[in-house]
Design a protein around this motif. Structure first.
Motif, PDB file in Angstrom:
ATOM      1  N   UNK A 170      31.980  89.517 -61.660  1.00 60.07           N
ATOM      2  CA  UNK A 170      33.345  89.537 -60.970  1.00 60.07           C
ATOM      3  C   UNK A 170      34.707  89.839 -61.743  1.00 60.07           C
ATOM      4  N   UNK A 171      34.174  89.771 -63.288  1.00 61.67           N
ATOM      5  CA  UNK A 171      35.399  89.852 -64.234  1.00 61.67           C
ATOM      6  C   UNK A 171      35.441  91.346 -64.661  1.00 61.67           C
ATOM      7  N   UNK A 172      36.806  91.778 -65.009  1.00 60.76           N
ATOM      8  CA  UNK A 172      36.920  93.110 -65.555  1.00 60.76           C
ATOM      9  C   UNK A 172      37.090  92.989 -67.087  1.00 60.76           C
ATOM     10  N   UNK A 173      38.060  93.954 -67.586  1.00 57.94           N
ATOM     11  CA  UNK A 173      38.000  94.083 -68.986  1.00 57.94           C
ATOM     12  C   UNK A 173      38.532  92.863 -69.862  1.00 57.94           C
ATOM     13  N   UNK A 174      39.212  91.802 -69.103  1.00 53.09           N
ATOM     14  CA  UNK A 174      39.771  90.485 -70.043  1.00 53.09           C
ATOM     15  C   UNK A 174      39.104  89.228 -69.658  1.00 53.09           C
ATOM     16  N   UNK A 175      37.912  89.091 -69.907  1.00 50.18           N
ATOM     17  CA  UNK A 175      37.187  88.091 -69.594  1.00 50.18           C
ATOM     18  C   UNK A 175      38.083  86.669 -70.004  1.00 50.18           C
ATOM     19  N   UNK A 176      38.597  86.824 -71.218  1.00 52.49           N
ATOM     20  CA  UNK A 176      39.461  85.732 -71.830  1.00 52.49           C
ATOM     21  C   UNK A 176      40.627  85.331 -70.975  1.00 52.49           C
ATOM     22  N   UNK A 177      40.983  86.126 -70.063  1.00 52.50           N
ATOM     23  CA  UNK A 177      42.146  85.954 -69.054  1.00 52.50           C
ATOM     24  C   UNK A 177      41.698  85.650 -67.819  1.00 52.50           C
TER      25      UNK A 177
ATOM     26  N   UNK B  88      48.055  97.042 -66.024  1.00 49.73           N
ATOM     27  CA  UNK B  88      47.526  95.426 -66.594  1.00 49.73           C
ATOM     28  C   UNK B  88      46.857  94.842 -65.304  1.00 49.73           C
ATOM     29  N   UNK B  89      47.640  95.091 -63.925  1.00 48.11           N
ATOM     30  CA  UNK B  89      46.916  94.476 -62.808  1.00 48.11           C
ATOM     31  C   UNK B  89      45.723  95.002 -62.105  1.00 48.11           C
ATOM     32  N   UNK B  90      45.584  96.381 -62.585  1.00 47.10           N
ATOM     33  CA  UNK B  90      44.363  97.296 -61.851  1.00 47.10           C
ATOM     34  C   UNK B  90      43.199  97.330 -62.849  1.00 47.10           C
ATOM     35  N   UNK B  91      43.466  97.351 -64.013  1.00 47.53           N
ATOM     36  CA  UNK B  91      42.604  97.947 -65.220  1.00 47.53           C
ATOM     37  C   UNK B  91      42.184  96.807 -66.147  1.00 47.53           C
ATOM     38  N   UNK B  92      43.250  96.053 -66.657  1.00 49.37           N
ATOM     39  CA  UNK B  92      42.954  94.961 -67.856  1.00 49.37           C
ATOM     40  C   UNK B  92      42.156  93.920 -66.983  1.00 49.37           C
TER      41      UNK B  92
ATOM     42  N   UNK C 295      43.048  89.679 -58.750  1.00 47.05           N
ATOM     43  CA  UNK C 295      43.501  88.654 -59.629  1.00 47.05           C
ATOM     44  C   UNK C 295      44.642  89.185 -60.252  1.00 47.05           C
ATOM     45  N   UNK C 296      45.848  88.409 -60.444  1.00 44.17           N
ATOM     46  CA  UNK C 296      47.036  88.590 -61.302  1.00 44.17           C
ATOM     47  C   UNK C 296      46.897  87.446 -62.363  1.00 44.17           C
ATOM     48  N   UNK C 297      47.092  87.710 -63.484  1.00 46.15           N
ATOM     49  CA  UNK C 297      46.793  86.648 -64.652  1.00 46.15           C
ATOM     50  C   UNK C 297      48.106  85.738 -64.567  1.00 46.15           C
ATOM     51  N   UNK C 298      47.921  84.557 -64.785  1.00 42.73           N
ATOM     52  CA  UNK C 298      49.159  83.646 -65.271  1.00 42.73           C
ATOM     53  C   UNK C 298      49.547  84.160 -66.447  1.00 42.73           C
ATOM     54  N   UNK C 299      51.091  84.128 -66.725  1.00 47.26           N
ATOM     55  CA  UNK C 299      51.682  84.360 -67.796  1.00 47.26           C
ATOM     56  C   UNK C 299      51.703  85.959 -67.770  1.00 47.26           C
ATOM     57  N   UNK C 300      51.708  86.667 -66.675  1.00 44.62           N
ATOM     58  CA  UNK C 300      51.795  88.158 -66.528  1.00 44.62           C
ATOM     59  C   UNK C 300      53.126  88.809 -67.163  1.00 44.62           C
ATOM     60  N   UNK C 301      54.222  88.097 -66.901  1.00 46.18           N
ATOM     61  CA  UNK C 301      55.435  88.776 -67.639  1.00 46.18           C
ATOM     62  C   UNK C 301      55.083  88.988 -68.945  1.00 46.18           C
ATOM     63  N   UNK C 302      54.823  87.763 -69.557  1.00 49.70           N
ATOM     64  CA  UNK C 302      54.520  87.512 -71.135  1.00 49.70           C
ATOM     65  C   UNK C 302      53.676  88.808 -71.428  1.00 49.70           C
ATOM     66  N   UNK C 303      52.467  88.991 -70.791  1.00 47.79           N
ATOM     67  CA  UNK C 303      51.697  90.022 -71.159  1.00 47.79           C
ATOM     68  C   UNK C 303      52.282  91.325 -71.062  1.00 47.79           C
ATOM     69  N   UNK C 304      53.195  91.760 -69.889  1.00 47.30           N
ATOM     70  CA  UNK C 304      53.623  92.965 -69.871  1.00 47.30           C
ATOM     71  C   UNK C 304      54.691  93.123 -70.982  1.00 47.30           C
TER      72      UNK C 304
END
Length: 341
Positions: free
Chosen positions: A318-325, A180-184, A189-198
């Motif tokens: 500057x964004x990766x695979x999850x622009x919405x996040x 999630x942290x390196x590819x998504x 960047x570490x997304x808000x609500x990371x625990x929920x996404x995991x």
């Protein structure tokens, strides 16, 4: 203030779990990607104005939807048929569709089959219209007739093992949290609500009928070809090919949003064995070309536009695979633009 609610909806195919905000308004249906669930849309759902009815669905085998097996020989049709049944159960005749990654393929297939039921189509870092892996050129030419280099056998076994184990840490670079942290998203960047996404990632059912699916040996490099069951096989170019979107009628407007630094859906994808072979990460590479995923999507959408459709591409620097996040405000602004067009 609006809040999210979860419920299960019985359909004539399965019982699907959805995440929603309200019962009224123009329906906007969000479809998640592989190894995730509707939870990845939480910020996007809450950002929509009152006039819209946001609905995010869990695909079969993810989240809280029934884990029915996936017949990969149908491409993504198991998922689109499930979506059709869900919308019928919700009494939604026409909807705006938003699909991310594999979900982009699902909504493209839905558009292909039900164009009159689609108000608009938004693709977020979508899988290529020619599947994932095993092709070259903008028109998705197969590298081998059996689809070698795609399907269930291309998944990293350690990632699958840690996913099935429910690993929540990041001791391994292949744990769900690390991926999630390196590819998504694009580091650091570490997304808000990371625990929920995991937790969402960990709802993924694993095995031959689910993720990643089965595989078959191949005489072509890299020695593996798609099987007939499970998630990665339904994305194989031997089963999923929708390069004829320009033939549909009517043609609703299409928005394509992508992160310029995406390492999953890319012309140099770190998940494409051919590209990994070219950089020495997979042994015995024989020169098989990498899949130009972005170029293939552009090829199909250019044909759609040339045939009278409206297409807007938004490339987010500057964004990766999850622009919405990664860029929620920028994503919401682009989405509102097509919803209100």
């Amino acid at each position: 203030m609006a809040s999210l609610r979860t419920r299960r909806v019985s359909t004539d195919r399965l019982t699907a779990q959805i995440l929603e905000v309200r019962d009224e308004g123009e329906p906007v249906v969000f479809v998640h990607g592989n190894v995730s669930s509707s939870a990845f849309w939480r910020t996007a759902l809450l950002a929509l104005p009152q006039r819209y009815r946001p609905i995010a669905v869990d695909l079969r085998g993810f989240g809280g939807t029934d884990p029915l097996p996936v017949d990969a020989t149908r491409g993504l049709l198991d998922y689109t048929d499930d979506l059709t049944a869900l919308l019928a159960a919700l009494e939604v005749d026409r909807a705006h569709l938003v699909g991310w990654s594999m979900g982009g393929g699902v909504v493209m297939q839905y558009l292909r089959d039900h164009p009159a039921a689609v108000r608009s189509l938004t693709l977020v870092n979508p899988v290529s219209p020619y599947g994932f892996g095993g092709t070259h050129g903008p028109d998705g030419t197969l590298n081998s007739p059996d689809g070698a280099g795609s399907g269930g056998g291309t998944a990293n076994p350690e990632f699958v093992q840690l996913l099935a184990k429910g690993d929540r840490g990041e001791d391994s670079p292949l744990s769900p949290r690390s991926v999630l942290a390196t590819c998504y998203v694009k580091p650091p960047m570490r997304p808000e609500h990371e625990d929920e996404y995991v937790e969402s990632m960990l709802t993924t059912r694993t095995g031959d009928d689910h993720y990643p699916g089965d595989s078959t040996p191949s005489s072509a490099w890299p020695g593996i070809a798609p099987g007939t069951r499970g998630v990665l096989n339904c994305l194989a170019p031997t089963y999923f090919r929708i390069g004829d979107l320009h033939t549909i009628d009517p043609k609703p407007p299409v928005l394509w949003v992508r992160g310029e630094d995406d390492v999953i859906v890319s012309d140099t994808s770190m998940f494409d064995l051919a590209h990994l072979g070219a950089i020495g990460a997979v042994p015995d590479w024989d020169g098989t070309p990498a899949q130009p995923m972005v170029a293939q999507t552009r090829h199909v959408l250019d044909r759609y536009a040339a045939a009278g459709g409206s297409v807007r591409e938004v490339a987010v620097s500057g964004a990766g695979h999850s622009v919405h996040l990664e860029r929620p405000e920028e994503f919401s602004a682009a989405l509102l633009g097509i919803l209100s067009a």
